[in-house]
Design a protein around this motif. Structure first.
Motif, PDB file in Angstrom:
ATOM      1  N   ARG A  82       0.873  -1.182   0.000  1.00 20.22           N
ATOM      2  CA  ARG A  82       0.000   0.000   0.000  1.00 20.22           C
ATOM      3  C   ARG A  82       0.909   1.230   0.000  1.00 20.22           C
ATOM      4  N   THR A  83       0.610   2.170  -0.874  1.00 18.63           N
ATOM      5  CA  THR A  83       1.370   3.421  -0.887  1.00 18.63           C
ATOM      6  C   THR A  83       0.494   4.526  -0.324  1.00 18.63           C
ATOM      7  N   CYS A  84       1.103   5.385   0.453  1.00 18.10           N
ATOM      8  CA  CYS A  84       0.375   6.464   1.130  1.00 18.10           C
ATOM      9  C   CYS A  84       1.211   7.730   1.096  1.00 18.10           C
ATOM     10  N   ARG A  85       0.615   8.767   1.542  1.00 18.22           N
ATOM     11  CA  ARG A  85       1.303  10.009   1.855  1.00 18.22           C
ATOM     12  C   ARG A  85       1.124  10.225   3.349  1.00 18.22           C
ATOM     13  N   ALA A  86       2.025  10.979   3.949  1.00 16.86           N
ATOM     14  CA  ALA A  86       1.936  11.265   5.376  1.00 16.86           C
ATOM     15  C   ALA A  86       2.323  12.706   5.634  1.00 16.86           C
ATOM     16  N   PHE A  87       1.565  13.354   6.509  1.00 17.19           N
ATOM     17  CA  PHE A  87       1.895  14.692   6.983  1.00 17.19           C
ATOM     18  C   PHE A  87       2.823  14.551   8.188  1.00 17.19           C
ATOM     19  N   LEU A  88       3.933  15.275   8.207  1.00 16.96           N
ATOM     20  CA  LEU A  88       4.816  15.312   9.368  1.00 16.96           C
ATOM     21  C   LEU A  88       4.255  16.327  10.362  1.00 16.96           C
ATOM     22  N   CYS A  89       3.960  15.884  11.552  1.00 14.01           N
ATOM     23  CA  CYS A  89       3.384  16.748  12.587  1.00 14.01           C
ATOM     24  C   CYS A  89       4.512  17.377  13.396  1.00 14.01           C
ATOM     25  N   THR A  90       4.853  18.614  13.076  1.00 11.07           N
ATOM     26  CA  THR A  90       5.964  19.287  13.747  1.00 11.07           C
ATOM     27  C   THR A  90       5.504  20.179  14.885  1.00 11.07           C
ATOM     28  N   ASN A  91       4.202  20.354  15.038  1.00 13.42           N
ATOM     29  CA  ASN A  91       3.661  21.215  16.077  1.00 13.42           C
ATOM     30  C   ASN A  91       2.693  20.430  16.952  1.00 13.42           C
ATOM     31  N   THR A  92       2.364  21.010  18.091  1.00  9.92           N
ATOM     32  CA  THR A  92       1.329  20.452  18.961  1.00  9.92           C
ATOM     33  C   THR A  92       0.214  21.465  19.062  1.00  9.92           C
ATOM     34  N   ALA A  93      -1.009  21.013  18.803  1.00  5.78           N
ATOM     35  CA  ALA A  93      -2.175  21.882  18.870  1.00  5.78           C
ATOM     36  C   ALA A  93      -2.973  21.558  20.125  1.00  5.78           C
ATOM     37  N   THR A  94      -3.315  22.596  20.872  1.00  8.99           N
ATOM     38  CA  THR A  94      -4.206  22.442  22.018  1.00  8.99           C
ATOM     39  C   THR A  94      -5.559  22.988  21.600  1.00  8.99           C
ATOM     40  N   ILE A  95      -6.566  22.119  21.608  1.00  8.48           N
ATOM     41  CA  ILE A  95      -7.906  22.501  21.172  1.00  8.48           C
ATOM     42  C   ILE A  95      -8.698  22.973  22.377  1.00  8.48           C
ATOM     43  N   GLN A  96      -9.337  24.128  22.233  1.00  5.47           N
ATOM     44  CA  GLN A  96     -10.147  24.687  23.303  1.00  5.47           C
ATOM     45  C   GLN A  96     -11.540  24.991  22.762  1.00  5.47           C
ATOM     46  N   THR A  97     -12.571  24.641  23.533  1.00  6.99           N
ATOM     47  CA  THR A  97     -13.940  24.966  23.128  1.00  6.99           C
ATOM     48  C   THR A  97     -14.345  26.280  23.770  1.00  6.99           C
ATOM     49  N   ILE A  98     -15.206  26.980  23.076  1.00  5.20           N
ATOM     50  CA  ILE A  98     -15.681  28.270  23.548  1.00  5.20           C
ATOM     51  C   ILE A  98     -17.003  28.070  24.290  1.00  5.20           C
ATOM     52  N   SER A  99     -17.158  28.798  25.375  1.00  6.20           N
ATOM     53  CA  SER A  99     -18.431  28.797  26.087  1.00  6.20           C
ATOM     54  C   SER A  99     -18.664  30.196  26.642  1.00  6.20           C
ATOM     55  N   THR A 100     -19.918  30.564  26.730  1.00  5.02           N
ATOM     56  CA  THR A 100     -20.267  31.864  27.292  1.00  5.02           C
ATOM     57  C   THR A 100     -21.117  31.651  28.533  1.00  5.02           C
ATOM     58  N   VAL A 101     -20.835  32.434  29.549  1.00  4.30           N
ATOM     59  CA  VAL A 101     -21.561  32.356  30.814  1.00  4.30           C
ATOM     60  C   VAL A 101     -22.040  33.759  31.144  1.00  4.30           C
ATOM     61  N   LYS A 102     -23.325  33.862  31.537  1.00 10.88           N
ATOM     62  CA  LYS A 102     -23.858  35.163  31.933  1.00 10.88           C
ATOM     63  C   LYS A 102     -23.629  35.367  33.420  1.00 10.88           C
ATOM     64  N   ASP A 103     -23.084  36.527  33.733  1.00 14.28           N
ATOM     65  CA  ASP A 103     -22.924  36.904  35.125  1.00 14.28           C
ATOM     66  C   ASP A 103     -24.321  37.144  35.701  1.00 14.28           C
ATOM     67  N   PRO A 104     -24.697  36.480  36.794  1.00 12.56           N
ATOM     68  CA  PRO A 104     -26.072  36.617  37.299  1.00 12.56           C
ATOM     69  C   PRO A 104     -26.406  38.015  37.796  1.00 12.56           C
TER      70      PRO A 104
END
Length: 192
Positions: A82-104
């Protein structure tokens, strides 16, 4: 003994040892450079343990790669490699989700980001934006647009944040069709 078994024994003798990050299983394969920076040509045995779009680690260097475009090569109606291509991962990504909170008390919305996961990624900065007007795109997007390929167990939504080498980026598009099993993201600098 067939041709595929002969080639598998060659990989065992001269191939570089890689492990599948998700399971830890190891296998030897042939990895060679291409004319594109960060993209490698990979040859695997016909019955490989590495599925398309997997994250794998080279055991001698600790480098991470994401496989894509697996193509079976045949000889006399038998898949031999099987022949493939591969991406070299030279960085590290930190994934963050967004959330909004209302101040009461003040009823003001406060935006916060929560870390979901960190994963190796392939990142490349594009020369132009969308290609419609190259002069205009170079002015706007030369340093602020980043294209990233990564493998994530969680979904990545538009407006989520990705930290790469301490720089905050906002997800402007997320594509899982181009490289099934992986996320192809376009990021812009996040000034929120």
């Amino acid at each position: 003994m067939g041709i595929s078994e002969d080639l598998a024994s060659v990989f065992d003798e001269i191939g570089a040892e890689f492990s599948l990050v998700s399971t830890g299983e190891t296998e030897r394969l042939d990895l060679s450079t291409t004319d594109k920076v960060g993209i490698f040509s990979v040859t695997l045995r016909s019955d490989t343990i590495f599925p398309k779009s997997c994250l794998m680690e080279e055991l001698t260097t600790g480098s991470h790669y994401i496989l894509y475009s697996s193509v079976p090569e045949q000889f006399e109606n038998e898949v031999v490699v099987r022949t493939c291509r591969a991406f070299l991962c030279t960085n590290t990504a930190t994934i963050q989700t967004i959330s909004t909170v209302k101040d009461p008390i003040t009823r003001k919305e406060v935006v916060s980001f929560t870390d979901v996961e960190s994963t190796p990624c392939y990142a490349v900065s594009s020369n132009t934006g969308n290609g419609l007007n190259s002069e205009f795109d170079n002015v706007l997007f030369s340093e602020s647009l980043l294209r990233v390929v990564l493998q994530s167990a969680s979904s990545i939504r538009i407006l989520d944040r990705v930290l790469i080498d301490g720089v905050k980026f906002q997800v402007s598009s997320s594509d899982t069709v181009r490289f099934p099993g992986s996320h192809f993201l376009e990021l812009i600098e996040d000034i929120r």
